[in-house]
Design an enzyme around this catalytic site. Structure first.
Site, PDB file in Angstrom:
ATOM      1  N   GLY A  33       0.800  -1.215   0.000  1.00 27.32           N
ATOM      2  CA  GLY A  33       0.000   0.000   0.000  1.00 27.32           C
ATOM      3  C   GLY A  33       0.832   1.263   0.000  1.00 27.32           C
ATOM      4  N   LEU A  35       0.507   3.666  -2.087  1.00 25.29           N
ATOM      5  CA  LEU A  35       0.918   3.561  -3.479  1.00 25.29           C
ATOM      6  C   LEU A  35       1.390   4.895  -4.055  1.00 25.29           C
ATOM      7  CD1 LEU A  35      -1.891   1.228  -4.867  1.00 25.29           C
ATOM      8  CD2 LEU A  35       0.281   0.610  -3.794  1.00 25.29           C
ATOM      9  N   HIS A  36       2.422   4.802  -4.890  1.00 27.50           N
ATOM     10  CA  HIS A  36       2.959   5.963  -5.596  1.00 27.50           C
ATOM     11  C   HIS A  36       3.143   5.589  -7.059  1.00 27.50           C
ATOM     12  CE1 HIS A  36       6.718   3.762  -5.310  1.00 27.50           C
ATOM     13  NE2 HIS A  36       6.694   3.833  -3.984  1.00 27.50           N
ATOM     14  N   HIS A  39       4.584   2.129  -8.001  1.00 28.27           N
ATOM     15  CA  HIS A  39       3.626   1.022  -7.985  1.00 28.27           C
ATOM     16  C   HIS A  39       2.721   1.063  -9.223  1.00 28.27           C
ATOM     17  CE1 HIS A  39       4.279   1.632  -3.514  1.00 28.27           C
ATOM     18  NE2 HIS A  39       4.557   0.356  -3.643  1.00 28.27           N
ATOM     19  N   LYS A 151      13.824  -1.338  -7.715  1.00 40.00           N
ATOM     20  CA  LYS A 151      14.386  -0.574  -6.598  1.00 40.00           C
ATOM     21  C   LYS A 151      14.716  -1.502  -5.438  1.00 40.00           C
ATOM     22  CE  LYS A 151      12.106   1.979  -3.616  1.00 40.00           C
ATOM     23  NZ  LYS A 151      12.708   1.652  -2.290  1.00 40.00           N
ATOM     24  N   LEU A 186      11.435   6.733  -5.920  1.00 41.96           N
ATOM     25  CA  LEU A 186      10.149   6.781  -5.231  1.00 41.96           C
ATOM     26  C   LEU A 186      10.066   5.670  -4.188  1.00 41.96           C
ATOM     27  CD1 LEU A 186       7.548   7.499  -8.060  1.00 41.96           C
ATOM     28  CD2 LEU A 186       8.684   9.098  -6.520  1.00 41.96           C
ATOM     29  N   SER A 187       9.540   6.012  -3.028  1.00 41.69           N
ATOM     30  CA  SER A 187       9.360   5.069  -1.934  1.00 41.69           C
ATOM     31  C   SER A 187       8.281   5.590  -1.011  1.00 41.69           C
ATOM     32  CB  SER A 187      10.669   4.906  -1.149  1.00 41.69           C
ATOM     33  OG  SER A 187      10.450   4.167   0.040  1.00 41.69           O
ATOM     34  N   SER A 188       7.496   4.679  -0.453  1.00 40.24           N
ATOM     35  CA  SER A 188       6.490   5.082   0.526  1.00 40.24           C
ATOM     36  C   SER A 188       7.134   5.726   1.741  1.00 40.24           C
ATOM     37  CB  SER A 188       5.662   3.862   0.955  1.00 40.24           C
ATOM     38  OG  SER A 188       5.049   3.256  -0.159  1.00 40.24           O
TER      39      SER A 188
END
Length: 293
Positions: A33, A35-36, A39, A151, A186-188
Site C-alpha cells: 500500500g 501507493l505511488h 507502484h 528498486k 520513489l518510496s512510501s
C-alpha cells in the site's frame, strides 16, 4: 472503472477460477500500500501484458524487525483504491493479518544465499517474512505473471529464487525504478523525510551514479566504494549500512568489475532508511574484450 476490493481468499479464488474458464491471462502486483507512481507503473505494465490484474495490499508484519517501523508504516487503503481504479485495476486484494497468519500458523519460507548480506545483514528475518508472504500471495492469486520493482533489487532476486526452487508456475517481471525529477527513487518511506532531509535525499542517487561512473572509468572497485561512502556521509546521511557492487545475475560480491553489475546502497537519513541501486557499465576495455571473446 471501479476496482473490486476482496479480502477473503476463497472469494478471490472463485473470481480467478471464473477468469480461468474464460481463458484469461492474470497478473499480480504485490504491494504494502501507500501507493505511488512506482507502484502504478508496475500496474500499467501488468495491464499491458495481462487480461486481468490483481493488486495485493498487505502490510506484512513478519517482514518488519522493528515494531515501531511497522506501526509507522502508512496505511492509505482508500486513496490506494482510488489510484488503482484510475488506471484500470480489476481487483484490490487486501486480506487481514488474522486471515494471512491464523492461530497455529507455523510455516516460514527462507531463501538462502539471496537473502544473505546487503539488507539481509541489517534486517534479520526480513527476507524470510518477504518470502513467506510472497509465496502465499502467489499461491492465493494463482496468477500467470507477477510484477516487482527493481528498486528493491535484493527482494527481486529472493522472489525469483523462491519461484524457481518451489516450482511455482509464474513469470516474474521486473519494472524499472521510478524517480522524482531530482533523481530520488520513489518510496512510501519518503513521506517520513523532513523538508531539510528531503532536500538532501537526492544526493544518494547522485553519488551512486558518480560512483558507478568511476568504476566504469577504470577506478578500482574498493577505491570507488570508499570514496562513495565518504560522499554519502558528507551529504548529511548519518549511516551507510551498505554500499556494494554485486553481480546483476545472482548478487554475488564483485571485487572487480568484470561482468554486468549493480551498485546497491542502504543509508539512513535522520530516522528514515533509504535504499537504491544503479546498473554499472563495464569499463570499455573489458566490454571490448568480452565482445571479442
Amino acid at each position: 472503472m471501479s476496482t473490486a476490493i476482496v479480502r477473503i481468499v476463497s472469494e478471490l479464488r472463485s473470481i480467478v477460477a471464473a477468469w480461468r474458464r474464460e481463458g484469461l491471462r492474470i497478473a499480480v502486483v504485490p504491494t504494502m500500500g501507500a501507493l505511488h507512481e512506482g507502484h502504478l507503473s508496475l500496474v500499467r505494465a501488468a495491464l499491458a501484458k495481462a487480461d486481468r490484474v490483481i493488486v495485493t495490499l498487505f502490510v506484512n508484519p513478519t517482514q518488519f524487525n522493528n515494531a515501531a517501523d511497522l506501526a509507522a508504516y502508512p496505511r492509505t487503503e482508500h486513496d490506494d483504491a482510488a489510484k488503482l481504479a484510475s488506471v484500470g485495476t480489476h481487483i484490490l486484494y487486501a486480506p487481514n493479518a488474522a486471515d494471512m497468519y491464523p492461530p497455529g500458523f507455523a510455516t516460514s519460507v527462507s531463501v538462502g544465499g539471496m537473502s544473505d548480506g546487503l539488507c539481509g545483514t541489517f534486517r534479520p528475518g526480513h527476507f524470510d517474512g518477504v518470502a513467506t508472504v510472497v509465496t502465499k500471495l502467489l499461491v492465493q492469486t494463482g496468477a500467470d505473471l507477477a510484477f516487482f520493482g527493481e528498486k528493491d533489487f535484493q527482494q527481486l532476486h529472493v522472489v525469483r529464487q523462491l519461484v524457481r526452487d518451489l516450482d511455482i508456475p509464474i513469470e516474474i517481471i521486473a519494472g524499472l525504478t521510478v524517480r522524482e525529477a531530482d533523481g530520488l527513487a520513489l518510496s512510501s518511506r519518503n513521506a517520513r523525510l523532513s523538508l531539510a532531509e528531503r532536500h538532501k535525499a537526492p544526493r544518494l542517487a547522485e553519488i551512486l551514479v558518480q560512483t558507478a561512473g568511476q568504476m566504469s572509468s577504470g577506478q578500482s572497485v574498493q577505491r570507488a566504494l570508499s570514496v562513495g561512502r565518504e560522499a554519502i556521509l558528507a551529504a548529511g546521511f548519518s549511516k551507510v549500512e551498505c554500499l556494494e557492487l554485486r553481480a546483476d545475475s545472482n548478487l554475488a560480491p564483485m571485487p572487480t568489475l568484470d561482468r554486468p553489475a549493480r551498485l546497491l546502497v542502504a543509508a539512513w537519513l535522520g530516522e528514515t532508511r533509504l535504499i537504491d541501486n544503479v546498473e554499472v557499465a563495464l569499463p570499455r576495455a573489458e566490454a571490448l574484450r568480452q565482445a571479442a571473446a
